[in-house]
Design a protein around this motif. Structure first.
Motif, PDB file in Angstrom:
ATOM      1  N   ARG A  66       6.900 -31.600 -34.426  1.00  0.00           N
ATOM      2  CA  ARG A  66       7.648 -32.156 -35.558  1.00  0.00           C
ATOM      3  C   ARG A  66       9.147 -31.886 -35.418  1.00  0.00           C
ATOM      4  O   ARG A  66       9.966 -32.729 -35.798  1.00  0.00           O
ATOM      5  CB  ARG A  66       7.121 -31.570 -36.866  1.00  0.00           C
ATOM      6  CG  ARG A  66       5.726 -32.080 -37.223  1.00  0.00           C
ATOM      7  CD  ARG A  66       5.223 -31.480 -38.523  1.00  0.00           C
ATOM      8  NE  ARG A  66       3.941 -32.054 -38.888  1.00  0.00           N
ATOM      9  CZ  ARG A  66       3.241 -31.691 -39.974  1.00  0.00           C
ATOM     10  NH1 ARG A  66       3.727 -30.754 -40.771  1.00  0.00           N
ATOM     11  NH2 ARG A  66       2.085 -32.252 -40.244  1.00  0.00           N
ATOM     12  N   LEU A  67       9.497 -30.727 -34.865  1.00  0.00           N
ATOM     13  CA  LEU A  67      10.910 -30.442 -34.628  1.00  0.00           C
ATOM     14  C   LEU A  67      11.507 -31.451 -33.647  1.00  0.00           C
ATOM     15  O   LEU A  67      12.611 -31.971 -33.869  1.00  0.00           O
ATOM     16  CB  LEU A  67      11.080 -29.030 -34.079  1.00  0.00           C
ATOM     17  CG  LEU A  67      12.487 -28.687 -33.558  1.00  0.00           C
ATOM     18  CD1 LEU A  67      13.499 -28.692 -34.700  1.00  0.00           C
ATOM     19  CD2 LEU A  67      12.485 -27.343 -32.844  1.00  0.00           C
ATOM     20  N   TYR A 119      11.964 -34.689 -35.344  1.00  0.00           N
ATOM     21  CA  TYR A 119      13.098 -34.572 -36.263  1.00  0.00           C
ATOM     22  C   TYR A 119      14.412 -34.702 -35.492  1.00  0.00           C
ATOM     23  O   TYR A 119      15.349 -35.370 -35.938  1.00  0.00           O
ATOM     24  CB  TYR A 119      13.026 -33.215 -36.972  1.00  0.00           C
ATOM     25  CG  TYR A 119      14.088 -32.983 -38.025  1.00  0.00           C
ATOM     26  CD1 TYR A 119      13.917 -33.449 -39.320  1.00  0.00           C
ATOM     27  CD2 TYR A 119      15.249 -32.275 -37.716  1.00  0.00           C
ATOM     28  CE1 TYR A 119      14.885 -33.227 -40.295  1.00  0.00           C
ATOM     29  CE2 TYR A 119      16.220 -32.054 -38.678  1.00  0.00           C
ATOM     30  CZ  TYR A 119      16.040 -32.526 -39.966  1.00  0.00           C
ATOM     31  OH  TYR A 119      16.995 -32.309 -40.928  1.00  0.00           O
ATOM     32  N   ALA A 120      14.492 -34.060 -34.324  1.00  0.00           N
ATOM     33  CA  ALA A 120      15.698 -34.128 -33.504  1.00  0.00           C
ATOM     34  C   ALA A 120      15.913 -35.534 -32.960  1.00  0.00           C
ATOM     35  O   ALA A 120      17.039 -36.056 -32.957  1.00  0.00           O
ATOM     36  CB  ALA A 120      15.610 -33.118 -32.358  1.00  0.00           C
ATOM     37  N   ILE A 178      19.915 -28.818 -29.891  1.00  0.00           N
ATOM     38  CA  ILE A 178      19.395 -28.421 -31.206  1.00  0.00           C
ATOM     39  C   ILE A 178      20.207 -27.224 -31.680  1.00  0.00           C
ATOM     40  O   ILE A 178      20.049 -26.105 -31.202  1.00  0.00           O
ATOM     41  CB  ILE A 178      17.900 -28.087 -31.141  1.00  0.00           C
ATOM     42  CG1 ILE A 178      17.098 -29.327 -30.734  1.00  0.00           C
ATOM     43  CG2 ILE A 178      17.403 -27.571 -32.499  1.00  0.00           C
ATOM     44  CD1 ILE A 178      15.617 -29.092 -30.592  1.00  0.00           C
ATOM     45  N   ILE A 219      20.874 -27.803 -37.268  1.00  0.00           N
ATOM     46  CA  ILE A 219      19.736 -28.725 -37.185  1.00  0.00           C
ATOM     47  C   ILE A 219      18.422 -27.960 -37.372  1.00  0.00           C
ATOM     48  O   ILE A 219      17.516 -28.412 -38.078  1.00  0.00           O
ATOM     49  CB  ILE A 219      19.752 -29.474 -35.844  1.00  0.00           C
ATOM     50  CG1 ILE A 219      20.941 -30.444 -35.815  1.00  0.00           C
ATOM     51  CG2 ILE A 219      18.441 -30.221 -35.613  1.00  0.00           C
ATOM     52  CD1 ILE A 219      21.153 -31.113 -34.480  1.00  0.00           C
ATOM     53  N   PHE A 223      15.728 -28.472 -40.391  1.00  0.00           N
ATOM     54  CA  PHE A 223      14.314 -28.763 -40.151  1.00  0.00           C
ATOM     55  C   PHE A 223      13.420 -27.805 -40.938  1.00  0.00           C
ATOM     56  O   PHE A 223      12.430 -28.216 -41.558  1.00  0.00           O
ATOM     57  CB  PHE A 223      14.001 -28.666 -38.665  1.00  0.00           C
ATOM     58  CG  PHE A 223      12.529 -28.671 -38.357  1.00  0.00           C
ATOM     59  CD1 PHE A 223      11.789 -29.840 -38.440  1.00  0.00           C
ATOM     60  CD2 PHE A 223      11.869 -27.495 -38.000  1.00  0.00           C
ATOM     61  CE1 PHE A 223      10.421 -29.843 -38.177  1.00  0.00           C
ATOM     62  CE2 PHE A 223      10.516 -27.491 -37.733  1.00  0.00           C
ATOM     63  CZ  PHE A 223       9.784 -28.664 -37.819  1.00  0.00           C
ATOM     64  N   ALA A 226      13.430 -28.910 -44.505  1.00  0.00           N
ATOM     65  CA  ALA A 226      13.257 -30.339 -44.746  1.00  0.00           C
ATOM     66  C   ALA A 226      12.092 -30.620 -45.691  1.00  0.00           C
ATOM     67  O   ALA A 226      11.106 -29.876 -45.711  1.00  0.00           O
ATOM     68  CB  ALA A 226      13.037 -31.066 -43.419  1.00  0.00           C
ATOM     69  N   ARG A 274       7.370 -22.848 -40.144  1.00  0.00           N
ATOM     70  CA  ARG A 274       8.291 -23.644 -39.337  1.00  0.00           C
ATOM     71  C   ARG A 274       9.246 -22.732 -38.574  1.00  0.00           C
ATOM     72  O   ARG A 274       9.487 -22.926 -37.373  1.00  0.00           O
ATOM     73  CB  ARG A 274       9.083 -24.601 -40.228  1.00  0.00           C
ATOM     74  CG  ARG A 274       8.265 -25.734 -40.846  1.00  0.00           C
ATOM     75  CD  ARG A 274       9.130 -26.535 -41.799  1.00  0.00           C
ATOM     76  NE  ARG A 274       8.403 -27.635 -42.439  1.00  0.00           N
ATOM     77  CZ  ARG A 274       8.918 -28.425 -43.375  1.00  0.00           C
ATOM     78  NH1 ARG A 274      10.168 -28.218 -43.782  1.00  0.00           N
ATOM     79  NH2 ARG A 274       8.209 -29.400 -43.900  1.00  0.00           N
TER      80      ARG A 274
END
Length: 281
Positions: free
Chosen positions: A15-16, A19-20, A31, A35, A39, A42, A63
């Motif tokens: 997911r990271l 997201y990036a 990253i 950022i 995340f 988020a 996370r």
């Protein structure tokens, strides 16, 4: 690190990266701390698919731990020198709440309210398995082939912290599990998981069991804003009952599939292993 934790961290890392990529970042070195922090904080979705603007502290910690693990291993492999969360503040944990200390009359209320919609509902089956001494992970994994209703037992393969074993079922457990198994087998032949979907990951199954139990606890009026009742409280209740009936901590450990008597004593609220330092003087 358990297999469940590995799976959760892999999901966080994937997911990271998504997201990036949404921000046109394709290199791990790009990253930044900003950022990574964005995340962690988020918006997301809860287990019912509802969007949450501010994720729960547990989600944030998961996370953060997953991202830190990703960069720790990436640095060890020489893939990057970045450590975007190195200077981030740890996410505080809420004070650990004491157990709900369930009483027999409260367990009877849980049983009564779990039977709504029988036999189609899985709630009564879920509660019966917890009362037999199974953990949340074990409860989610049990199928119709693990039941021996004639002998009033259920078999579990164990989980990360528990051993394989057979657990006795009381009369109520046999009754509701018979209804649940008959309902599932009436829909289509073949083995069926009693309270979870066969294709779900272990973490999803365990969360589903927790959500199902929470609904029972709310319906019964036992779980409120001031008092939270969780599956582990049922495990503690079972541990205390076994200790009161047998007087043997080993019986508690065997029923719950534990290899540690210290853990069994903690679940049964028994202060048995006191420090002996200084006693020999």
């Amino acid at each position: 690190m358990s297999i469940n934790t590995v799976d959760e961290y892999i999901e966080v890392c994937e997911r990271l990266l998504e997201y990036a990529r949404a921000q046109q970042i394709t290199l791990i070195d790009e990253i930044t701390p900003a950022i990574a922090e964005a995340f962690v904080n988020a918006p997301g979705r809860d287990r019912r698919g509802v969007i949450t603007e501010t994720p729960a502290e547990g989600t944030q910690r998961q996370r953060r731990s997953g991202v830190i693990s990703l960069f720790t291993h990436a640095r060890a492999l020489g893939l990057t020198k970045a450590a975007p969360l190195m200077d981030s503040r740890p996410i505080p944990r809420s004070p650990r709440q004491s157990g709900a200390d369930l009483q027999p009359e409260e367990v009877a209320r849980l049983q009564f309210h779990s039977e709504r919609g029988m036999p189609t509902t899985r709630h009564s089956a879920l509660l019966a398995l917890l009362l037999a001494g199974l953990s949340s992970a074990e409860t989610g994994a049990v199928s119709t082939t693990d039941l021996d209703l004639t002998a009033a037992t259920v078999h579990t393969q164990g989980a990360t912290r528990t051993l394989a074993r057979s657990c006795p079922l009381d009369a109520w457990g046999v009754h509701v599990l018979t209804l649940r198994a008959s309902y599932l087998e009436g829909k289509r032949p073949g083995p069926h998981r009693l309270v979870a979907s066969a294709g779900s990951s272990p973490s999803v199954v365990q969360s589903s069991v927790g959500a199902g139990f929470s609904e029972i606890a709310r319906r019964s009026g036992l779980s409120t804003m001031a008092r939270k009742v969780e599956p582990r409280d049922v495990t503690r209740y079972v541990a205390r009952q076994i200790l009161n009936e047998t007087g043997q901590l080993s019986k508690v450990a065997h029923r719950l599939g534990l290899s540690s008597l210290d853990v069994a004593a903690d679940l049964a609220d028994l202060q048995w292993n006191t420090s002996r330092r200084g006693d020999a003087t």
